[in-house]
Scaffold this motif. Structure first.
Motif, PDB file in Angstrom:
ATOM      1  N   SER A  30       5.264  -1.032   2.056  1.00 30.36           N
ATOM      2  CA  SER A  30       5.061  -2.407   2.540  1.00 30.36           C
ATOM      3  C   SER A  30       3.612  -2.841   2.324  1.00 30.36           C
ATOM      4  CB  SER A  30       5.430  -2.516   4.020  1.00 30.36           C
ATOM      5  OG  SER A  30       4.654  -1.633   4.805  1.00 30.36           O
ATOM      6  N   VAL A  31       2.681  -1.884   2.316  1.00 36.56           N
ATOM      7  CA  VAL A  31       1.272  -2.196   2.045  1.00 36.56           C
ATOM      8  C   VAL A  31       1.131  -2.712   0.616  1.00 36.56           C
ATOM      9  CG1 VAL A  31      -1.069  -1.269   1.909  1.00 36.56           C
ATOM     10  CG2 VAL A  31       0.481  -0.458   3.691  1.00 36.56           C
ATOM     11  N   ILE A  32       1.853  -2.091  -0.308  1.00 35.97           N
ATOM     12  CA  ILE A  32       1.814  -2.535  -1.703  1.00 35.97           C
ATOM     13  C   ILE A  32       2.395  -3.945  -1.811  1.00 35.97           C
ATOM     14  CG2 ILE A  32       2.737  -2.094  -4.020  1.00 35.97           C
ATOM     15  CD1 ILE A  32       2.572   0.889  -3.370  1.00 35.97           C
ATOM     16  N   ARG A  33       3.475  -4.203  -1.096  1.00 41.17           N
ATOM     17  CA  ARG A  33       4.067  -5.542  -1.121  1.00 41.17           C
ATOM     18  C   ARG A  33       3.078  -6.577  -0.603  1.00 41.17           C
ATOM     19  NH1 ARG A  33       9.555  -6.577   2.161  1.00 41.17           N
ATOM     20  NH2 ARG A  33       8.148  -6.004   3.870  1.00 41.17           N
ATOM     21  N   GLU A  34       2.352  -6.234   0.443  1.00 38.29           N
ATOM     22  CA  GLU A  34       1.352  -7.165   0.980  1.00 38.29           C
ATOM     23  C   GLU A  34       0.231  -7.418  -0.020  1.00 38.29           C
ATOM     24  OE1 GLU A  34       0.024  -5.546   4.661  1.00 38.29           O
ATOM     25  OE2 GLU A  34       2.009  -5.569   5.584  1.00 38.29           O
ATOM     26  N   ILE A  35      -0.175  -6.362  -0.734  1.00 37.08           N
ATOM     27  CA  ILE A  35      -1.256  -6.512  -1.717  1.00 37.08           C
ATOM     28  C   ILE A  35      -0.831  -7.430  -2.860  1.00 37.08           C
ATOM     29  CG2 ILE A  35      -2.633  -5.293  -3.459  1.00 37.08           C
ATOM     30  CD1 ILE A  35      -2.678  -2.884  -1.556  1.00 37.08           C
ATOM     31  N   VAL A  36       0.346  -7.183  -3.400  1.00 45.26           N
ATOM     32  CA  VAL A  36       0.786  -7.949  -4.575  1.00 45.26           C
ATOM     33  C   VAL A  36       1.164  -9.388  -4.212  1.00 45.26           C
ATOM     34  CG1 VAL A  36       1.536  -5.862  -5.775  1.00 45.26           C
ATOM     35  CG2 VAL A  36       3.192  -7.144  -4.421  1.00 45.26           C
ATOM     36  N   THR A  37       1.506  -9.630  -2.939  1.00 47.35           N
ATOM     37  CA  THR A  37       1.818 -11.005  -2.516  1.00 47.35           C
ATOM     38  C   THR A  37       0.588 -11.730  -1.980  1.00 47.35           C
ATOM     39  OG1 THR A  37       2.506 -10.160  -0.335  1.00 47.35           O
ATOM     40  CG2 THR A  37       4.233 -10.501  -2.008  1.00 47.35           C
ATOM     41  N   GLY A  38      -0.537 -11.023  -1.897  1.00 49.79           N
ATOM     42  CA  GLY A  38      -1.794 -11.658  -1.508  1.00 49.79           C
ATOM     43  C   GLY A  38      -2.016 -11.783  -0.025  1.00 49.79           C
ATOM     44  N   THR A  39      -1.240 -11.088   0.789  1.00 50.30           N
ATOM     45  CA  THR A  39      -1.384 -11.202   2.245  1.00 50.30           C
ATOM     46  C   THR A  39      -2.183 -10.062   2.864  1.00 50.30           C
ATOM     47  OG1 THR A  39       0.735 -10.056   2.576  1.00 50.30           O
ATOM     48  CG2 THR A  39       0.789 -12.468   2.447  1.00 50.30           C
ATOM     49  N   HIS A  40      -2.554  -9.067   2.082  1.00 57.02           N
ATOM     50  CA  HIS A  40      -3.320  -7.930   2.619  1.00 57.02           C
ATOM     51  C   HIS A  40      -4.813  -8.223   2.546  1.00 57.02           C
ATOM     52  CE1 HIS A  40      -4.702  -3.769   3.229  1.00 57.02           C
ATOM     53  NE2 HIS A  40      -3.513  -3.564   3.768  1.00 57.02           N
ATOM     54  N   LYS A  41      -5.565  -7.567   3.409  1.00 54.26           N
ATOM     55  CA  LYS A  41      -7.006  -7.835   3.486  1.00 54.26           C
ATOM     56  C   LYS A  41      -7.760  -7.442   2.214  1.00 54.26           C
ATOM     57  CE  LYS A  41      -8.175  -3.371   5.644  1.00 54.26           C
ATOM     58  NZ  LYS A  41      -8.835  -2.702   6.774  1.00 54.26           N
TER      59      LYS A  41
END
Length: 679
Positions: free
Chosen positions: A418-429
């Motif tokens: 899920s961390v990877i999904r957040e990174i690729v969708t631009g929602t991770h810090k």
């Protein structure tokens, strides 16, 4: 550019150079003990003294910055007297044991005392003695010989990243030691042996084995991991006595891992030197004729779909290509694999399975993301480059999955896809930080690709990097950290069984007992239930694969043949024959040639030259110029756990090594001690 005059010769130099470096540009040799190009400047041996115009005293050229207009002289009586004085002090307490010192013949102190020292000593006082220090099973100490150059301390702190060496006391009472007098824990620790300019730190396993002039020296390539470190193999007769590093600025600089250096004693233990056939549950000695006839008889009794083959971690391109040719031309089967585990691969483009940023390119990076990998254990030399980049560029390093105890600080941002999904969708810090980076590096390890989410992890990160223009002709941020020396070569030669919809068909057939005949080519790390399969093992050591086998064919180890290897960044390198196989063992490609000739289905080559020509044609015929369309992968929620690695037991050679077994016991002892203290 600024100019400097060295021995009345004027030359230009770059800003930031030292006087010693400027003198080297002029072709002048400056003696030194403490100075080393890859370490910080210490300036404590004073052997590099030179004369500077208008200076009343000689200057230490290694620590003096060069400046415009300087006039340096290196060959005057003034300089000669200063160097003789320094050498006299260095030898004041040095023992006269050159005839029994393992450094003899390769000693900087010997060489420089001959050219720059006196032919006699004026000292009559008793020499000081220093008790020996324990540094583990790899490093032998004779600290009375130490001249306090501190190279070992600086290497452990700066390059290895584990500050476990230091100096206690001052002046005559100064001693170099591990702080707690325990075994060094770094996987690069034995490089201090090469750095030591005297015989204070020498190789413990090599002690009193041979003199350097007795050894045959062969340049080769390391296969203990996928980095492809450049090495020199020193042999005495048939036996490999030691392995030393060769300089290659693009790959290993001048360092090698302890496993590369010391696993060589495993080359002479547990070797297969004669064919074996299993009769009545027991292996019995056989002849090549009998073993090959039995294999051919068994092959004829099964259909091609019931025959599978697996390539091991240490195979060279000649082994892999001849193995594949044998399966296709003699058996009519394409059930072969170069993976010993269920790791997702996408072989459509070469960039999908190599380290695209290059090992040398790590030093240019300004952002590193580790995904399911522990570089310290999976690729020790590559890990040292990451540390070098961290020190040089002050970059931030992030990790998805707990990478363990690395040699540089990093931030663990989670252990889920899920961390990877957040990174690729631009929602991770870290998404914006990654996008703003000039030369980011994303390193994907085997642990991230081995689960059900392997396809999503790889394809999602690749698509993200491609969308943000981090995959282009100038820079490619996508990197796969392979652990096996044979993996990239195996994929280049198409030794895999996959389709557009199925990535693990070979493993499914293996686990479902579809294969009635299995050919293991040096494959010792595969786990499956044998059941009623007929197994042929071809390899150099009596390891896990040989335990399962019904027929064993003895092959050659990597030091006993010429071979081509492709390292993790896709570079083709040659290993050269330093020794020869024991007993009746043969080179592996010769075994396949003989088998095919007995089946009256020749493979199309008669010697190694013909085979290499076919390999080069095959690789060159593959066109990877056009970037294929990105593959979409469905999100799979899964934890990314970095698999623990038994560092000193990764392949058949190191498992046969007594030295590696000692290192393993010590590392486990410290591990359990730490756990007990923590609890």
């Amino acid at each position: 550019m600024p100019k400097i005059t060295v021995n009345n010769k004027e030359l230009e130099f770059e800003e930031g150079m030292t006087v010693l470096q400027a003198c080297e540009l002029a072709g002048v040799e400056i003696p030194r003990f403490c100075y080393h190009e890859r370490l910080s400047i210490a300036g404590n041996c004073r052997m590099c003294l030179v004369e500077l115009e208008k200076s009343p005293k000689p200057i230490a050229s290694c620590a003096m910055p060069a400046s415009d207009g300087m006039k340096i002289k290196t060959n005057t009586p003034f300089v000669d007297k200063a160097r003789k004085g320094i050498m006299e002090f260095l030898l004041a307490n040095h023992p006269l044991d050159c005839p029994v010192c393992d450094q003899g013949g390769e000693c900087d102190l010997q060489d420089q005392s001959l050219f720059y020292g006196f032919d006699k000593s004026r000292y009559t006082e008793n020499k000081r003695q220093v008790k020996e220090k324990y540094m583990g099973p790899l490093i032998k100490t004779q600290m009375t010989r130490c001249i306090h150059c501190t190279r070992c301390i600086r290497f452990a702190t700066e390059v290895a990243g584990i500050p476990e060496l230091g100096a206690t006391g001052r002046g005559e009472d100064m001693e170099i030691t591990t702080y707690l007098e325990k075994s060094m824990e770094s996987e690069l620790s034995a490089n201090v042996i090469d750095l030591c300019p005297v015989g204070a730190l020498t190789s413990k396993p090599y002690a009193f084995e041979a003199r350097p002039w007795d050894l045959k020296k062969t340049e080769s390539i390391d296969v203990m991991d996928a980095v492809g470190s450049n090495i020199r193999v020193d042999t005495y007769g048939w036996e490999v006595k030691r392995v030393l590093p060769r300089v290659n600025e693009d790959i290993n600089e001048e360092w090698i891992s302890d496993k590369t250096r010391y696993a060589c004693d495993g080359l002479s233990k547990q070797r297969l030197d004669i064919p074996y056939i299993r009769e009545g549950g027991k292996l019995k000695k056989s002849t090549w004729d009998e073993a090959m006839k039995l294999i051919i008889t068994k092959l004829k009794s099964f259909s091609p779909n019931e025959i599978g083959g697996l390539v091991g971690d240490l195979a060279d391109l000649e082994m892999i290509y001849s193995f594949k040719s044998f399966f296709e031309k003699c058996i009519g089967s394409t059930n072969f694999e170069c993976r010993q585990d269920r790791i997702y691969i996408n072989p459509q483009e070469r960039m999908n399975y190599i380290f695209n940023s290059s090992i040398n390119g790590i030093e240019q990076s300004d952002f590193i993301l580790l995904v399911g990998t522990n570089p310290r254990l999976e690729a020790t030399i590559l890990n040292s480059r990451i540390r070098k980049s961290y020190i040089k560029n002050k970059l931030k390093i992030y990790s998805i999955g707990d990478a363990g105890d690395l040699t540089y600080p990093y931030e663990n941002i989670g252990s889920s896809t899920s961390v990877i999904r957040e990174i690729v969708t631009g929602t991770h810090k870290i998404s914006d930080k990654l996008k703003k980076a000039l030369k980011p590096i994303v390193i994907i390890g085997d642990s991230a690709l081995c689960g059900k989410s392997g396809k999503y992890v790889f394809e999602a990160l690749k698509n993200f990097l491609s969308r943000n223009n981090f995959i282009n002709k100038d820079w490619n941020a996508l990197n796969i950290l392979t652990q096996q020396a044979s993996r990239v070569g195996g994929i280049d030669l198409d030794v895999y069984s996959i389709s557009e919809t199925e990535n693990f068909s070979f493993f499914d057939k293996l686990n479902n007992n579809v294969f009635k005949f299995i050919y293991l080519l040096g494959a010792d790390n595969i786990n499956f239930d044998k059941k009623d399969s007929f197994i042929v093992y071809q390899g150099s050591h009596g390891d896990k694969g040989a335990e399962l086998a019904d027929v064993i064919l003895p092959g050659a180890a990597y030091t006993e043949k010429n071979g081509l290897f492709i390292n993790l960044e896709g570079k083709l390198q040659s290993a050269y024959k330093a020794s020869y196989p024991p007993g009746d063992a043969r080179e592996d490609w010769v075994i396949f040639k003989d088998l095919s000739n007995m089946m009256k289905k020749p493979l199309g080559y008669n010697d190694a030259k013909d085979l290499r020509t076919l390999i080069n044609k095959y690789i060159q015929s593959k066109n990877f110029k056009d970037i294929k369309k990105a593959i979409d992968a469905d999100f799979v929620e899964e934890s990314i756990l970095v698999k623990p690695i038994d560092y000193y037991y990764t392949n058949s050679i190191v498992r046969s090594s007594k030295v590696m077994s000692e290192c393993r016991q010590i590392s486990k002892k410290f591990l359990f001690t730490g756990i007990e203290k923590a609890s």
